[in-house]
Design an enzyme around this catalytic site. Structure first.
Site, PDB file in Angstrom:
ATOM      1  N   CYS A 144      -8.161   8.853   8.439  1.00 46.44           N
ATOM      2  CA  CYS A 144      -9.178   9.645   9.122  1.00 46.44           C
ATOM      3  C   CYS A 144      -9.412  10.921   8.335  1.00 46.44           C
ATOM      4  CB  CYS A 144      -8.822  10.037  10.540  1.00 46.44           C
ATOM      5  SG  CYS A 144      -8.559   8.664  11.638  1.00 46.44           S
TER       6      CYS A 144
ATOM      7  N   ARG B  34     -10.510   7.765   3.430  1.00 48.96           N
ATOM      8  CA  ARG B  34      -9.456   7.979   4.418  1.00 48.96           C
ATOM      9  C   ARG B  34      -9.677   7.158   5.695  1.00 48.96           C
ATOM     10  NH1 ARG B  34      -6.392  12.559   3.392  1.00 48.96           N
ATOM     11  NH2 ARG B  34      -5.709  12.528   5.546  1.00 48.96           N
TER      12      ARG B  34
ATOM     13  N   TRP C  30     -10.416   6.021  11.077  1.00 44.53           N
ATOM     14  CA  TRP C  30      -9.664   4.766  10.906  1.00 44.53           C
ATOM     15  C   TRP C  30      -9.006   4.537  12.254  1.00 44.53           C
ATOM     16  CZ3 TRP C  30      -4.619   3.025  11.313  1.00 44.53           C
ATOM     17  CH2 TRP C  30      -4.343   1.793  10.713  1.00 44.53           C
TER      18      TRP C  30
ATOM     19  N   ASN D 176      -7.118  13.816  13.773  1.00 44.14           N
ATOM     20  CA  ASN D 176      -6.405  12.803  12.993  1.00 44.14           C
ATOM     21  C   ASN D 176      -5.003  12.710  13.564  1.00 44.14           C
ATOM     22  OD1 ASN D 176      -8.563  12.877  11.322  1.00 44.14           O
ATOM     23  ND2 ASN D 176      -7.516  13.861   9.613  1.00 44.14           N
ATOM     24  N   GLY D 177      -4.448  11.527  13.584  1.00 47.01           N
ATOM     25  CA  GLY D 177      -3.080  11.390  14.075  1.00 47.01           C
ATOM     26  C   GLY D 177      -3.046  10.552  15.334  1.00 47.01           C
TER      27      GLY D 177
ATOM     28  N   GLU E 218       3.232  -6.383  -7.023  1.00 48.18           N
ATOM     29  CA  GLU E 218       2.080  -5.472  -7.070  1.00 48.18           C
ATOM     30  C   GLU E 218       0.781  -6.261  -7.290  1.00 48.18           C
ATOM     31  OE1 GLU E 218       1.462  -2.628  -6.178  1.00 48.18           O
ATOM     32  OE2 GLU E 218      -0.288  -1.940  -7.262  1.00 48.18           O
TER      33      GLU E 218
ATOM     34  N   LYS F  45      -2.427  -6.250  -4.755  1.00 46.05           N
ATOM     35  CA  LYS F  45      -3.808  -5.917  -5.148  1.00 46.05           C
ATOM     36  C   LYS F  45      -4.742  -7.043  -4.719  1.00 46.05           C
ATOM     37  CE  LYS F  45      -3.390  -2.621  -5.687  1.00 46.05           C
ATOM     38  NZ  LYS F  45      -2.318  -1.687  -5.749  1.00 46.05           N
TER      39      LYS F  45
ATOM     40  N   GLU G 111      -5.220  -7.105  -0.834  1.00 49.10           N
ATOM     41  CA  GLU G 111      -5.891  -5.999  -0.146  1.00 49.10           C
ATOM     42  C   GLU G 111      -7.373  -5.894  -0.470  1.00 49.10           C
ATOM     43  OE1 GLU G 111      -4.226  -2.088  -0.938  1.00 49.10           O
ATOM     44  OE2 GLU G 111      -3.813  -2.633  -3.003  1.00 49.10           O
TER      45      GLU G 111
ATOM     46  N   HIS H  78      13.176 -22.543  -4.429  1.00 48.59           N
ATOM     47  CA  HIS H  78      13.936 -22.352  -3.186  1.00 48.59           C
ATOM     48  C   HIS H  78      13.017 -22.355  -1.974  1.00 48.59           C
ATOM     49  CE1 HIS H  78      17.564 -21.715  -5.456  1.00 48.59           C
ATOM     50  NE2 HIS H  78      16.918 -20.851  -6.227  1.00 48.59           N
TER      51      HIS H  78
ATOM     52  N   LYS I 105      -6.826   5.000   2.712  1.00 50.58           N
ATOM     53  CA  LYS I 105      -5.836   5.624   1.836  1.00 50.58           C
ATOM     54  C   LYS I 105      -5.125   6.731   2.604  1.00 50.58           C
ATOM     55  CE  LYS I 105      -5.793   6.411  -3.095  1.00 50.58           C
ATOM     56  NZ  LYS I 105      -5.332   5.087  -3.524  1.00 50.58           N
TER      57      LYS I 105
HETATM   58  C1  F6R Z   1      -1.887  -0.238  -2.262  1.00 49.45           C
HETATM   59  C2  F6R Z   1      -1.852   1.073  -1.690  1.00 49.45           C
HETATM   60  C3  F6R Z   1      -0.846   1.359  -0.642  1.00 49.45           C
HETATM   61  C4  F6R Z   1      -0.142   2.678  -0.965  1.00 49.45           C
HETATM   62  C5  F6R Z   1       0.828   3.065   0.158  1.00 49.45           C
HETATM   63  C6  F6R Z   1       1.588   4.335  -0.164  1.00 49.45           C
HETATM   64  O1  F6R Z   1      -2.894  -0.353  -3.203  1.00 49.45           O
HETATM   65  O2  F6R Z   1      -2.612   1.917  -2.040  1.00 49.45           O
HETATM   66  O3  F6R Z   1       0.080   0.328  -0.525  1.00 49.45           O
HETATM   67  O4  F6R Z   1       0.536   2.530  -2.171  1.00 49.45           O
HETATM   68  O5  F6R Z   1       0.110   3.252   1.341  1.00 49.45           O
HETATM   69  O6  F6R Z   1       0.724   5.408  -0.346  1.00 49.45           O
HETATM   70  P1  F6R Z   1       1.201   6.743  -1.036  1.00 49.45           P
HETATM   71  O7  F6R Z   1       1.559   6.421  -2.434  1.00 49.45           O
HETATM   72  O8  F6R Z   1       0.053   7.678  -0.920  1.00 49.45           O
HETATM   73  O9  F6R Z   1       2.407   7.209  -0.276  1.00 49.45           O
END
Ligand code: F6R
Length: 617
Positions: free
Chosen positions: A2, A27, A74, A100-101, A490, A494, A497, A513, A612
């Site tokens: 948010c 956000r 969000w 936010n929160g 990783e 990617k 997501e 396994h 994010k």
């Molecule tokens: C994946 C991604 C998330 C962040 C996770 C941690 O592409 O962006 O998995 O890596 O939310 O975020 P930070 O690094 O900001 O603590």
């Protein structure tokens, strides 16, 4: 998660608020709204969906007003609808609030307010807070309207259990915005005859670079010409510091790239150079990391290291575990930040904890930091956002200096975090068993990485072709061994997501396994198999997949043509020291997921359900 933007000044607020929201859209992007105070009346516009929907609604009405608050959401409580979008009003319609929160005790507060005759129009916890603050305001006997509003916000927040970043304005208190934070970031932007309030400097850096990062429990009262910071907690005094933002508006623009994610993938040669700059000491064949705030003696005594983080940061920490164990021989453990505080991890007197976070605001990672400190551990941050809560609360650490990362999928921050892990391993290694020859070789190899990434980026057209071939797969497996096992994780993250293809990452040997049961002609497997000590083992695992008619894409080292015979597609990376290979092998996987998502018509920078900077648990 948010985003909040507030403005008070001499200009029309709505274009500034909308532009700020656009910059904060990473956000949260399921709904947005703004409230403007015009001629003693609050005008609210709220729209489900992207900010563009809100922009259209606002521009049709063309509302005037030089004070306003706004929000991009969000969803936590209540679906993303117009009604649930912020700002919310109190019962009188005069107090407007964005938040936010999460307010954990919102239901009991709501029940009490309902019993007193309040009518709610949304399912959100935020509307409850607006009603609570509004009712306290209405019942207050404080005569000065500004003091009355501040006291009402203070009293309302004192009754709340949970986390918040809020901005509030009241129709009877023109020329005032009140903000407060606990667990959700807020920054004040200081202009000339104007002030801003935002969740992130990105929203306001086009207008001012002089800012105050609020701390938890801070409450700020803004007028056009003044700011006053006080504390919600009477046992603390607010610590106010004006800082200068060190990046510009352009740093958070896409430029010529179609998406932020692609721009950030291409920035990796430079972001790694930035992470290394000034931190390599060739004379001593070691790393210089002054921000750790520890003497050589203290560092030498460290006998255990714990890394925690979430998502991509956790995967970078996994690479760190391999690096530290291999180069420094210090027992290292990684833990999901969200689990760390619910475990009771045994520690020694000389255990060092690192929390890894791009945003520095992830609530689970922050909680891990606080838990470590509560137990008396020294806890350092590996952080991108220099003004973040984690950066401020940790005992020291290393900034990764990757610059703003706007794409929701983390890319350049992964490689920068891994670069920092390598520096840590070099530093600790040189204090223990690593020879200066080996240290110097590592430095040489590390310095060559950016150019090698540039070579991989040149293969984007080939990777795009491969991506188009597999874009409609129903799932994907990612396999790697040793230090490339975290890269498999990783790569799978990617893919999931941004393309919504179910993908999972595994150690290659785990295949037999259980995972091999999934292998079939329309389920591709991506093997990260550089020419290293476990190459032959990976080849055997690839053969096992081939035998079951599973398509295979391999990422391997230049000149290693053996895989062409047994795989469907091969992407080559330049040769490098095996221990540094994650810095290279991850890049084709980032591009692969990007182009798969593009081929599937997905919104790469704003994947569904994600945002994010995850500031809720
Ligand atoms: C994946 C991604 C998330 C962040 C996770 C941690 O592409 O962006 O998995 O890596 O939310 O975020 P930070 O690094 O900001 O603590």
């Amino acid at each position: 998660m948010c985003g909040i933007v507030g403005y008070i000044g001499k200009r029309q607020a709505s274009p500034l608020l909308l532009d700020g929201l656009r910059r904060l859209e990473y956000r949260g992007y399921d709904s947005a709204g703004i409230a403007l105070l015009t001629d003693g009346k609050i005008n609210v516009f709220r729209k489900a969906g992207r900010i563009e929907n809100l922009r259209k609604a606002v521009s049709e009405a063309n509302p005037l007003g030089d004070i306003g608050i706004s929000h991009t959401r969000w969803a936590t409580h209540g679906a993303p609808t117009d009604e649930n979008a912020h700002p919310h009003l109190d019962q009188s319609g005069k107090l407007s609030l964005v938040h936010n929160g999460v307010i954990e005790n919102y239901q009991s507060l709501k029940d009490a307010l309902k019993a007193a005759g309040h009518v709610f129009h949304s399912e959100t916890d935020t509307e409850v807070l607006a009603h609570l603050a509004g009712t306290i305001y209405d019942e207050s006997d404080v005569s000065d309207p500004k003091q009355r509003l501040v006291a009402s916000v203070q009293k309302a927040l004192a009754r709340v259990k949970g986390t918040f970043g809020v901005a509030v304005m009241h129709a009877d208190v023109p020329g005032v915005i009140v903000g407060a934070r606990l667990g959700s970031p807020l920054v004040v932007g200081l202009g000339k005859d104007e002030q801003f309030l935002a969740s992130d400097v990105a929203a306001i850096v086009a207008h001012t670079r002089d800012v105050i990062y609020l701390n938890d429990y801070d409450l700020v009262t803004l007028t056009r010409n003044s700011y006053e910071v006080s504390s919600l907690d009477t046992t603390r005094t607010a610590n106010v510091q004006v800082s200068r933002v060190d990046f510009t508006e352009e740093d958070s623009e896409k430029g010529a790239f179609e998406h932020f994610m692609l721009k950030e993938i291409y920035e990796q040669p430079q972001s790694i150079r930035n992470a290394l700059r000034g931190r390599l000491n060739r004379d001593e064949a070691t790393a210089i990391l002054g921000g750790l705030n520890m003497s050589s003696m203290e560092l030498r005594q460290i006998d255990r290291i714990i890394f925690s983080g979430c998502g991509t940061a956790y995967h970078a920490a996994m690479v760190g575990e391999y690096l530290i164990e291999a180069l420094a021989r210090i027992p290292t453990e990684i833990e999901f930040a969200s689990e760390f505080r619910y475990r009771n991890v045994p520690t020694t007197k000389s255990t060092l904890q690192f929390v890894v976070s791009q945003s520095g605001e992830t609530i689970d990672t922050l909680a891990a930091l606080r838990e470590a400190k509560r137990k008396g551990l020294r806890c350092l941050g590996i952080v991108n956002n220099v003004a973040s809560t984690i950066a401020r609360e940790s005992d020291g650490g290393v900034y990764i200096h990757a610059g703003p990362e706007i794409g929701v999928a983390a890319t350049k921050t992964f490689t920068s975090q891994v670069a920092i892990m390598t520096l840590l391993s070099l530093l600790f290694g040189r204090m223990h068993h690593l020879s200066s020859t080996d240290g110097l070789e590592l430095i040489d190899e590390l310095e060559a990485i950016p150019e090698k990434i540039e070579a991989i980026l040149k293969q984007a057209p080939l990777i795009k072709e491969i991506a188009q071939k597999y874009a409609h797969a129903e799932g994907m497996l990612f396999m790697g061994r040793q230090i490339n096992f975290p890269v498999a994780m990783e790569g799978a993250l990617k893919m999931k997501e941004i393309s919504y293809i179910y993908a999972s990452g595994h150690p290659s040997a785990e295949l037999k396994h259980g995972i091999i049961a999934l292998v079939k002609p329309d389920l591709p497997s991506v093997f990260i198999a550089p020419d290293d000590a476990v190459f032959d083992k990976n080849v055997s695992n690839i053969e096992e997949v081939r035998a079951r008619k599973g398509p295979v894409i391999a990422v391997t080292t230049e000149g290693c043509h053996e895989l062409e015979r047994i795989t469907d597609d091969v992407i080559y990376i330049p040769r490098c020291k095996s221990i540094l290979s994650p810095l290279l092998t991850v890049v084709p996987l980032q591009l692969l997921s990007y182009y798969v998502a593009l081929a599937r018509g997905c919104d790469v920078d704003k994947p569904r359900n994600l945002a994010k900077s995850v500031t809720v648990e």
